[in-house]
Motif scaffolding. Structure first.
Motif, short mmCIF file in Angstrom:
data_model
loop_
_atom_site.label_atom_id
_atom_site.label_comp_id
_atom_site.label_asym_id
_atom_site.label_seq_id
_atom_site.Cartn_x
_atom_site.Cartn_y
_atom_site.Cartn_z
N TRP A 11 -97.13 53.74 99.87
CA TRP A 11 -96.56 54.80 99.03
C TRP A 11 -95.60 54.15 98.07
O TRP A 11 -94.40 54.12 98.28
CB TRP A 11 -95.87 55.85 99.89
CG TRP A 11 -96.84 56.73 100.57
CD1 TRP A 11 -97.68 56.38 101.60
CD2 TRP A 11 -97.14 58.07 100.27
NE1 TRP A 11 -98.46 57.43 101.94
CE2 TRP A 11 -98.14 58.50 101.13
CE3 TRP A 11 -96.65 58.98 99.33
CZ2 TRP A 11 -98.67 59.77 101.10
CZ3 TRP A 11 -97.17 60.25 99.32
CH2 TRP A 11 -98.18 60.64 100.19
N GLN A 61 -93.33 61.42 94.92
CA GLN A 61 -93.66 60.16 95.60
C GLN A 61 -95.15 60.16 95.88
O GLN A 61 -95.65 61.04 96.58
CB GLN A 61 -92.87 60.06 96.91
CG GLN A 61 -93.06 58.76 97.65
CD GLN A 61 -92.43 57.60 96.93
OE1 GLN A 61 -91.30 57.67 96.46
NE2 GLN A 61 -93.14 56.51 96.82
N ARG A 116 -84.67 51.67 92.79
CA ARG A 116 -83.74 52.71 93.22
C ARG A 116 -82.41 52.05 93.51
O ARG A 116 -82.28 51.28 94.46
CB ARG A 116 -84.28 53.43 94.47
CG ARG A 116 -83.35 54.54 94.92
CD ARG A 116 -83.97 55.36 96.01
NE ARG A 116 -83.80 54.68 97.28
CZ ARG A 116 -84.24 55.16 98.43
NH1 ARG A 116 -84.91 56.30 98.45
NH2 ARG A 116 -84.06 54.51 99.54
N SER A 122 -87.68 53.96 101.87
CA SER A 122 -88.79 53.94 100.91
C SER A 122 -89.46 52.57 100.88
O SER A 122 -90.68 52.48 100.73
CB SER A 122 -88.31 54.36 99.51
OG SER A 122 -87.34 53.47 99.04
N GLN A 156 -91.22 65.81 96.36
CA GLN A 156 -90.12 65.75 97.32
C GLN A 156 -89.01 66.71 96.96
O GLN A 156 -88.35 67.26 97.84
CB GLN A 156 -89.55 64.33 97.40
CG GLN A 156 -90.50 63.34 98.02
CD GLN A 156 -89.88 61.97 98.14
OE1 GLN A 156 -89.10 61.53 97.29
NE2 GLN A 156 -90.24 61.26 99.20
N SER A 163 -92.84 56.13 92.60
CA SER A 163 -91.89 57.25 92.53
C SER A 163 -91.77 57.66 91.08
O SER A 163 -91.72 56.80 90.19
CB SER A 163 -90.51 56.83 93.04
OG SER A 163 -90.59 56.38 94.37
#
Length: 168
Positions: A72, A120, A152, A63, A104, A75
């Motif tokens: 991107w 995402q 994360r 990610s 996702q 999240s």
């Protein structure tokens, strides 16, 4: 379909553990790691696929690297509650959410909200556009709660299998 549940012996569990860790292992390498002949190893892996234990083999992208390369960077975990919980309403929303590339994962949950989505997107305007398509234009959606990730701490896709001794 068998009347008996599928059985996984120790070798099957070792194969699944190894493939979860690295699905790019060659059949030869996999066979050596579990002390099987390549032909036997291939037959076992084929059976695990045919019986549905292995759904698909994928590459998991970083990610952080994808955010650097493509931007991107947002999240979100999103809770959705519908006005009614009929099978038709739940199925309709599930199909709609699953069709969105930015979604996702789509989980039907209970108790609490009806769905939890893992989303995402590039940025907040992209999230707002997704929210418009999925939530505000759908008269069945009663409540939406979004949680935006700031870090994360862990991400995994491996099933914890019974104690399996694997080479490091």
């Amino acid at each position: 379909m068998s009347l008996y549940p599928a059985q996984l012996d120790t070798i099957d569990q070792q194969l699944l553990s190894l493939l979860q860790r690295d699905a790019s292992l060659s059949n030869q390498a996999l066979a050596e790691l579990v002390a099987l002949s390549p032909a036997t190893c291939h037959r076992r892996v084929r059976r695990l696929k045919d019986e549905g234990f292995i759904e698909q083999q994928v590459a998991i992208l970083s990610s952080e690297k994808m955010a650097e390369a493509l931007g991107w960077g947002l999240s979100a975990l999103v809770e959705i509650s519908l006005d009614v919980q009929t099978q038709e309403a739940l199925d309709t929303f599930e199909r709609k959410a699953a069709a969105e590339a930015e979604v996702q994962q789509c989980w039907r949950v209970s108790p609490g909200p009806d769905f939890i989505l893992v989303v995402q997107v590039v940025d907040m305007p992209a999230y707002q556009e997704l929210a418009r398509r999925l939530f505000t234009q759908d008269s069945q959606v009663r409540n939406v709660r979004a949680f935006f990730a700031v870090k994360r701490a862990k991400f995994g896709s491996q099933w914890p299998l019974p104690s399996v001794s694997l080479p490091r």
